[in-house]
Scaffold this motif. Sequence first.
Motif, PDB file in Angstrom:
ATOM      1  N   SER A 176       0.836  -1.206   0.000  1.00 53.22           N
ATOM      2  CA  SER A 176       0.000   0.000   0.000  1.00 53.22           C
ATOM      3  C   SER A 176       0.873   1.259   0.000  1.00 53.22           C
ATOM      4  O   SER A 176       1.607   1.518   0.956  1.00 53.22           O
ATOM      5  N   PRO A 177       0.785   2.080  -1.062  1.00 50.11           N
ATOM      6  CA  PRO A 177       1.591   3.307  -1.084  1.00 50.11           C
ATOM      7  C   PRO A 177       1.193   4.298   0.010  1.00 50.11           C
ATOM      8  O   PRO A 177       2.060   4.959   0.589  1.00 50.11           O
ATOM      9  N   TYR A 178      -0.110   4.422   0.287  1.00 49.67           N
ATOM     10  CA  TYR A 178      -0.503   5.350   1.359  1.00 49.67           C
ATOM     11  C   TYR A 178       0.011   4.845   2.702  1.00 49.67           C
ATOM     12  O   TYR A 178       0.350   5.642   3.583  1.00 49.67           O
ATOM     13  N   ALA A 179       0.084   3.523   2.867  1.00 45.69           N
ATOM     14  CA  ALA A 179       0.676   2.986   4.096  1.00 45.69           C
ATOM     15  C   ALA A 179       2.171   3.302   4.135  1.00 45.69           C
ATOM     16  O   ALA A 179       2.729   3.621   5.191  1.00 45.69           O
ATOM     17  N   MET A 187      -7.449  -6.771   0.184  1.00 48.13           N
ATOM     18  CA  MET A 187      -8.836  -6.357  -0.096  1.00 48.13           C
ATOM     19  C   MET A 187      -9.746  -7.003   0.933  1.00 48.13           C
ATOM     20  O   MET A 187      -9.369  -7.996   1.556  1.00 48.13           O
ATOM     21  N   PRO A 188     -10.944  -6.424   1.126  1.00 53.20           N
ATOM     22  CA  PRO A 188     -11.865  -7.019   2.085  1.00 53.20           C
ATOM     23  C   PRO A 188     -12.238  -8.451   1.647  1.00 53.20           C
ATOM     24  O   PRO A 188     -12.061  -8.778   0.469  1.00 53.20           O
ATOM     25  N   PRO A 189     -12.746  -9.315   2.530  1.00 56.32           N
ATOM     26  CA  PRO A 189     -13.153  -8.990   3.894  1.00 56.32           C
ATOM     27  C   PRO A 189     -11.978  -8.812   4.859  1.00 56.32           C
ATOM     28  O   PRO A 189     -10.965  -9.481   4.721  1.00 56.32           O
ATOM     29  N   ARG A 190     -12.186  -7.864   5.801  1.00 54.50           N
ATOM     30  CA  ARG A 190     -11.205  -7.627   6.858  1.00 54.50           C
ATOM     31  C   ARG A 190     -11.970  -7.627   8.187  1.00 54.50           C
ATOM     32  O   ARG A 190     -12.163  -6.583   8.816  1.00 54.50           O
ATOM     33  N   PRO A 191     -12.444  -8.821   8.581  1.00 50.42           N
ATOM     34  CA  PRO A 191     -13.397  -8.876   9.699  1.00 50.42           C
ATOM     35  C   PRO A 191     -12.816  -8.422  11.024  1.00 50.42           C
ATOM     36  O   PRO A 191     -13.560  -8.013  11.904  1.00 50.42           O
ATOM     37  N   GLY A 203     -16.455   0.009   9.166  1.00 48.83           N
ATOM     38  CA  GLY A 203     -16.659  -0.235   7.739  1.00 48.83           C
ATOM     39  C   GLY A 203     -15.817   0.651   6.828  1.00 48.83           C
ATOM     40  O   GLY A 203     -15.743   0.394   5.634  1.00 48.83           O
ATOM     41  N   TYR A 204     -15.199   1.727   7.357  1.00 44.75           N
ATOM     42  CA  TYR A 204     -14.276   2.516   6.511  1.00 44.75           C
ATOM     43  C   TYR A 204     -13.293   1.520   5.903  1.00 44.75           C
ATOM     44  O   TYR A 204     -12.652   0.756   6.635  1.00 44.75           O
ATOM     45  N   ARG A 205     -13.184   1.516   4.589  1.00 49.29           N
ATOM     46  CA  ARG A 205     -12.480   0.365   4.009  1.00 49.29           C
ATOM     47  C   ARG A 205     -11.093   0.659   3.450  1.00 49.29           C
ATOM     48  O   ARG A 205     -10.458  -0.191   2.838  1.00 49.29           O
ATOM     49  N   ARG A 206     -10.619   1.885   3.638  1.00 42.45           N
ATOM     50  CA  ARG A 206      -9.322   2.151   3.020  1.00 42.45           C
ATOM     51  C   ARG A 206      -8.202   1.881   4.020  1.00 42.45           C
ATOM     52  O   ARG A 206      -8.393   1.832   5.223  1.00 42.45           O
ATOM     53  N   ILE A 207      -7.044   1.746   3.445  1.00 46.05           N
ATOM     54  CA  ILE A 207      -5.825   1.443   4.191  1.00 46.05           C
ATOM     55  C   ILE A 207      -4.846   2.565   3.888  1.00 46.05           C
ATOM     56  O   ILE A 207      -4.771   2.977   2.709  1.00 46.05           O
ATOM     57  N   CYS A 266      -8.513   7.505  10.419  1.00 45.27           N
ATOM     58  CA  CYS A 266      -8.762   7.031   9.062  1.00 45.27           C
ATOM     59  C   CYS A 266      -8.260   8.085   8.087  1.00 45.27           C
ATOM     60  O   CYS A 266      -8.647   9.260   8.209  1.00 45.27           O
ATOM     61  N   ASP A 267      -7.432   7.681   7.131  1.00 43.29           N
ATOM     62  CA  ASP A 267      -6.896   8.562   6.085  1.00 43.29           C
ATOM     63  C   ASP A 267      -5.571   9.183   6.564  1.00 43.29           C
ATOM     64  O   ASP A 267      -5.458   9.645   7.700  1.00 43.29           O
ATOM     65  N   THR A 268      -4.612   9.208   5.640  1.00 44.91           N
ATOM     66  CA  THR A 268      -3.284   9.726   6.012  1.00 44.91           C
ATOM     67  C   THR A 268      -3.349  11.198   6.429  1.00 44.91           C
ATOM     68  O   THR A 268      -2.492  11.661   7.180  1.00 44.91           O
ATOM     69  N   HIS A 269      -4.383  11.933   5.958  1.00 41.51           N
ATOM     70  CA  HIS A 269      -4.478  13.352   6.331  1.00 41.51           C
ATOM     71  C   HIS A 269      -5.058  13.541   7.734  1.00 41.51           C
ATOM     72  O   HIS A 269      -5.066  14.652   8.255  1.00 41.51           O
ATOM     73  N   LEU A 294      -3.411  13.199  -8.963  1.00 38.10           N
ATOM     74  CA  LEU A 294      -2.529  12.288  -9.707  1.00 38.10           C
ATOM     75  C   LEU A 294      -2.833  10.807  -9.526  1.00 38.10           C
ATOM     76  O   LEU A 294      -2.284   9.980 -10.253  1.00 38.10           O
ATOM     77  N   TRP A 295      -3.687  10.454  -8.575  1.00 36.56           N
ATOM     78  CA  TRP A 295      -3.797   9.044  -8.174  1.00 36.56           C
ATOM     79  C   TRP A 295      -4.128   8.125  -9.350  1.00 36.56           C
ATOM     80  O   TRP A 295      -3.430   7.138  -9.590  1.00 36.56           O
ATOM     81  N   LEU A 296      -5.142   8.455 -10.146  1.00 31.47           N
ATOM     82  CA  LEU A 296      -5.523   7.544 -11.229  1.00 31.47           C
ATOM     83  C   LEU A 296      -4.477   7.550 -12.349  1.00 31.47           C
ATOM     84  O   LEU A 296      -4.207   6.526 -12.974  1.00 31.47           O
TER      85      LEU A 296
HETATM   86  N1  LIG Z   1      -6.964   9.497   0.966  1.00 36.20           N
HETATM   87  C1  LIG Z   1      -6.632   8.214   1.540  1.00 36.20           C
HETATM   88  C2  LIG Z   1      -6.315   7.221   0.433  1.00 36.20           C
HETATM   89  C3  LIG Z   1      -6.027   5.821   0.947  1.00 36.20           C
HETATM   90  C4  LIG Z   1      -6.109   4.776  -0.149  1.00 36.20           C
HETATM   91  O1  LIG Z   1      -6.705   4.986  -1.221  1.00 36.20           O
HETATM   92  N2  LIG Z   1      -5.495   3.620   0.124  1.00 36.20           N
HETATM   93  C5  LIG Z   1      -5.516   2.513  -0.792  1.00 36.20           C
HETATM   94  C6  LIG Z   1      -4.308   1.627  -0.563  1.00 36.20           C
HETATM   95  S1  LIG Z   1      -2.810   2.471  -0.887  1.00 36.20           S
HETATM   96  C7  LIG Z   1      -6.723   1.662  -0.514  1.00 36.20           C
HETATM   97  O2  LIG Z   1      -7.365   1.815   0.508  1.00 36.20           O
HETATM   98  N3  LIG Z   1      -7.044   0.748  -1.444  1.00 36.20           N
HETATM   99  C8  LIG Z   1      -8.175  -0.111  -1.254  1.00 36.20           C
HETATM  100  C9  LIG Z   1      -7.960  -1.113  -0.163  1.00 36.20           C
HETATM  101  O3  LIG Z   1      -6.818  -1.389   0.231  1.00 36.20           O
HETATM  102  O4  LIG Z   1      -8.966  -1.669   0.290  1.00 36.20           O
HETATM  103  C10 LIG Z   1      -5.469   8.392   2.505  1.00 36.20           C
HETATM  104  O5  LIG Z   1      -4.756   9.403   2.421  1.00 36.20           O
HETATM  105  O6  LIG Z   1      -5.319   7.555   3.417  1.00 36.20           O
END
Ligand SMILES: N[C@@H](CCC(=O)N[C@@H](CS)C(=O)NCC(=O)O)C(=O)O
Length: 310
Positions: free
Chosen positions: A14-17, A39-43, A51-55, A66-69, A104-106
Amino acid sequence: MSTPQIVLHHYAFSPYAEKVRLALGIKGLAWGSVEVAMMPPRPLLDPLTGGYRRIPVLQVGADIYCDTHAILPALERLHPEPSLYPGFAPALAEGLTYGLERDLWLAVIGVTVHFAGDLPEAFLRDRKDDYLYVDISHGAMEPDFARNAQRVAAWTSWLAAALSDGRPFLGGDRPGVADLAHHHLLWLMRGGGRAGSVDRLLELAPLLGWIERVAALGHGRPQAMTAEAALEVAKAAEPAPVEAVNAVPDLIAAAPGEPVTVTPDDFARVPVEGRLVAVDASRIVIRRDDPQVRALHLHFPRAGFTVAKA
Ligand SMILES: N[C@@H](CCC(=O)N[C@@H](CS)C(=O)NCC(=O)O)C(=O)O
């Protein structure tokens, strides 16, 4: 060894990680490392996040960021030195990096996929249906490759110009969030053996010294931890006190204590339910009472999230 106070829920790719791991490196902190699935499931994470699903997700006792910011400002509050914001006002650095990442993400994913080829089918389906709402298969991204590559190259040229006076880091002599937020996007594109191709395409030679310096910041002192142990930490803790306030009642029509949802406004738009604790200039805090882990405070940045009455 004692249980670390700070726990990061994350996965290696995970780049945000990676952005947060390097922040922990700048601060030289010890932290509990809970590896989650890509990817989920992440029980075992859901009880903490509602339920916030991002990492990534950062946990400090019963406080969940939740969220790097939200995560980086929290690390800064807990451990002010060395600062993650040298050379920039923190709010300015957060605002600028938020805009950069969104823009830039996409395109960065498009360049990555161009060199990586197709990813596993189940992963592509998950990202399309439940995260990005965009098909990131090689076939679907390739028609946009030239546009994506030009957008990314314009940004890396800027970066090279910014570093051309010989400064070691973007803010000057000391590393900070500006470095981390630019670096993790390059880290994704250049990972998995793609560095040579990506460096040639984007003419990254002038940036390589800086890339190495940022990578050398390291990850602090991670200590492997199970998800079950992290749940126990949350259960045993109380959320840190927060002043109940709604500082923007004209924008968000909910008083502290009222049930609300908090939903990302870009990707993985899963609403999280709780009771409003505080919303101010830069953050949103809600309380969840989970049958398994009891009271939790969930912290989100204001930017990128929508609060609504539940
Ligand atoms: N704006 C969020 C973006 C986080 C994000 O999009 N993380 C990616 C992984 S790098 C993610 O959650 N992908 C879907 C997942 O892992 O379920 C942040 O800064 O934390």
